[in-house]
Design an enzyme around this catalytic site. Structure first.
Site, PDB file in Angstrom:
ATOM      1  N   GLY A  71       0.691  -1.423   0.139  1.00 47.50           N
ATOM      2  CA  GLY A  71      -0.267  -0.177   0.310  1.00 47.50           C
ATOM      3  C   GLY A  71       0.714   1.252  -0.048  1.00 47.50           C
ATOM      4  CB  THR A  72       4.085   2.021   2.380  1.00 50.16           C
ATOM      5  OG1 THR A  72       3.138   2.036   3.183  1.00 50.16           O
ATOM      6  CG2 THR A  72       5.215   2.798   1.451  1.00 50.16           C
ATOM      7  CG  ASN A 150      -5.271   3.628   9.497  1.00 49.84           C
ATOM      8  OD1 ASN A 150      -5.332   4.887   8.681  1.00 49.84           O
ATOM      9  ND2 ASN A 150      -3.965   3.583  10.126  1.00 49.84           N
ATOM     10  CG  HIS A 200      -0.524  -6.026   4.437  1.00 50.53           C
ATOM     11  ND1 HIS A 200       0.113  -6.430   5.982  1.00 50.53           N
ATOM     12  CD2 HIS A 200       0.063  -5.450   4.214  1.00 50.53           C
ATOM     13  CE1 HIS A 200       0.147  -4.859   6.153  1.00 50.53           C
ATOM     14  NE2 HIS A 200       0.676  -4.270   5.212  1.00 50.53           N
ATOM     15  CB  THR A 236      11.493  -9.692 -11.737  1.00 50.44           C
ATOM     16  OG1 THR A 236      11.952  -9.703 -12.738  1.00 50.44           O
ATOM     17  CG2 THR A 236      10.576 -11.012 -12.280  1.00 50.44           C
ATOM     18  CB  CYS A 324       2.184   3.282  11.218  1.00 50.42           C
ATOM     19  SG  CYS A 324       2.180   2.200  10.124  1.00 50.42           S
TER      20      CYS A 324
HETATM   21  C1  LIG Z   1      -1.445  -0.517   6.131  1.00 47.53           C
HETATM   22  C2  LIG Z   1      -2.029   1.061   5.586  1.00 47.53           C
HETATM   23  C3  LIG Z   1      -1.653   0.978   4.216  1.00 47.53           C
HETATM   24  C4  LIG Z   1       0.159   0.725   4.530  1.00 47.53           C
HETATM   25  O1  LIG Z   1      -0.025  -0.391   4.104  1.00 47.53           O
HETATM   26  P1  LIG Z   1       1.260  -1.514   3.631  1.00 47.53           P
HETATM   27  O2  LIG Z   1       0.730  -2.342   2.856  1.00 47.53           O
HETATM   28  O3  LIG Z   1       1.630  -2.348   4.762  1.00 47.53           O
HETATM   29  O4  LIG Z   1       2.233  -0.303   2.943  1.00 47.53           O
HETATM   30  C5  LIG Z   1      -1.648   2.466   3.631  1.00 47.53           C
HETATM   31  N1  LIG Z   1      -2.492   2.931   4.284  1.00 47.53           N
HETATM   32  C6  LIG Z   1      -3.847   2.708   5.134  1.00 47.53           C
HETATM   33  C7  LIG Z   1      -4.860   3.367   4.984  1.00 47.53           C
HETATM   34  C8  LIG Z   1      -3.523   1.371   5.349  1.00 47.53           C
HETATM   35  O5  LIG Z   1      -4.650   1.093   6.902  1.00 47.53           O
END
Ligand SMILES: *Cc1c(COP(=O)(O)O)cnc(C)c1O
Length: 400
Positions: A71-72, A150, A200, A236, A324
């Site tokens: 996500g990051t 979140n 995840h 890749t 985090c």
């Molecule tokens: C967990 C999360 C992310 C980051 O995702 P990762 O796959 O852990 O890098 C970004 N935004 C929100 C709202 C999240 O809950």
């Protein structure tokens, strides 16, 4: 002791069907999908199927899906792409309650000549759309706002926001990491230009994600190298991860309706029972516009970390603030932006459920929480003494 896992907004268990789908790609089929030979080339089919599964979950076209590592990365890539596509515009709008993957990118961009508006939220964690409207100008390149928070589960009115953004011609990116699989999405009827998701958080493994990029939106890659992902993300392909994300997306879609009903019912029972049994506690966030799986409760006069340690003794996993920011004792930036009083700010706990959560697990939490809170409050020198607590908090803050 079996674990009662109520920290699904931090990460989730990989679904056994996802594990099964991935296994052949960790063992037999280890080729490179870009290879000329059949052994590698056959993996292209698996990647195509996964792209189709992810696109279906989002109501998008396969060509609009770019696989990422998380996500990051999706958030970083979207923000960068939006700015590179419109180099003449130097203004960004976001909110004070974003995930660090957006917030810290924006902070860095401020040191590189961009101006950033961080929209405020009210006590319920909701945005003021008039503030958004007043901030939007012809110089605004990008509006990046999360779908659902979140920490509190508060859901923003994304399409209402998107309409305003589109009127001003800015690019609209949405961090939907917490919304995917919990809220039905359809990019075909949406105002969203780019949308981030992460594996995840939806029962796929860590280290895989996807970015939706609407057809027609100019995109410039964050990772530059080979021509993978149609030149939009070099490197890749993580074939096992991609196959797992595809399977997880298929399962999210299959389960979404029953999961929403089940999680809402269990979440509400947990919340209402705790509120009835425990004095001096309240729900943080917008209870009418909220993810079905999330409950953030503030227990006054005690420390969230202390609650977590005691819950941990019963094998119950929950969270205070976000993973985090934990490790620092700073109270959550989300709850602070909502203007919660210190008394609640420090004693807030997030319970986040998933489709595996059972009635018996919720019953167990309901059973142990009242004694945990009572025990901690008995130790607290400021029990029912709001002024004393406040003074002590101010002193500790002053010493930092
Ligand atoms: C967990 C999360 C992310 C980051 O995702 P990762 O796959 O852990 O890098 C970004 N935004 C929100 C709202 C999240 O809950």
């Amino acid at each position: 002791m079996s674990v009662i896992y109520l920290d699904n907004n931090a990460t989730t268990k990989v679904d056994p069907e996802v594990v099964e789908a991935i296994m052949p790609y960790l063992t037999e089929y280890y080729g490179n999908p870009s290879s000329m030979h059949t052994f590698g080339g056959q993996l292209g089919k698996a990647v195509r199927q996964a792209r189709e599964q992810v696109a279906t979950l989002l109501g998008a076209d396969e060509s609009e899906i770019v696989f990422t590592s998380c996500g990051t990365e999706g958030d970083n890539a979207a923000i960068r792409a939006a700015l590179l596509a419109q180099p003449e515009k130097r203004h960004i709008i976001t909110t004070q309650v974003e995930h660090p993957a957006v917030l810290n990118v924006c902070k860095q961009l401020e040191t590189q000549g961009y101006s950033v508006t961080y929209l405020s939220v009210n006590r319920q964690g909701q945005l003021d759309l008039d503030e958004l409207e007043a901030s939007l100008t012809g110089n605004t390149a990008l509006v990046t706002i999360m779908y659902a928070n979140n920490e509190t589960g508060t859901v923003f009115p994304i399409e209402q926001i998107g309409m305003r953004v589109k009127e001003k011609g800015a690019i609209f990116h949405v961090d939907a990491v917490q919304a995917v699989g919990k809220i039905p999405l359809n990019m075909k009827t949406s105002t969203i230009d780019m949308l981030t998701m992460s594996g995840h958080k939806i029962h796929a493994p860590k280290g895989i994600g996807a970015l939706y990029v609407r057809r027609g939106v100019r995109f410039r890659p964050l990772l530059i190298g080979g021509h993978q992902e149609r030149g939009r993300r070099a490197g890749t392909e993580n074939v096992p991860g991609i196959v797992g994300l595809g399977k997880a997306a298929e399962l999210e879609l299959r389960h979404i309706e029953t999961a929403i009903k089940k999680e809402t019912r269990l979440r509400d029972r947990l919340e209402q029972t705790l509120l009835a049994k425990i004095p001096d506690c309240e729900v943080n966030g917008d209870v009418t516009q909220r993810l079905p799986n999330t409950s953030n409760i503030g227990f006054k006069y005690i420390e969230g970390e202390a609650i977590l340690l005691l819950l941990n003794k019963y094998g119950i996993c929950a969270s205070s603030g976000s993973a985090c920011t934990s490790g620092s004792l700073e109270p959550s930036h989300v709850l602070r932006a909502m203007g919660l009083p210190y008394t609640t700010l420090h004693g807030s706990i997030r319970f986040s459920l998933c489709r595996y959560t059972t009635e018996a697990q919720i019953d167990r939490v309901i059973e142990v929480m009242p004694e945990i809170v009572e025990r901690l409050r008995a130790l607290s020198p400021f029990k029912n003494d709001e002024a004393g607590w406040l003074q002590a908090q101010e002193q500790t803050l002053a010493h930092r």
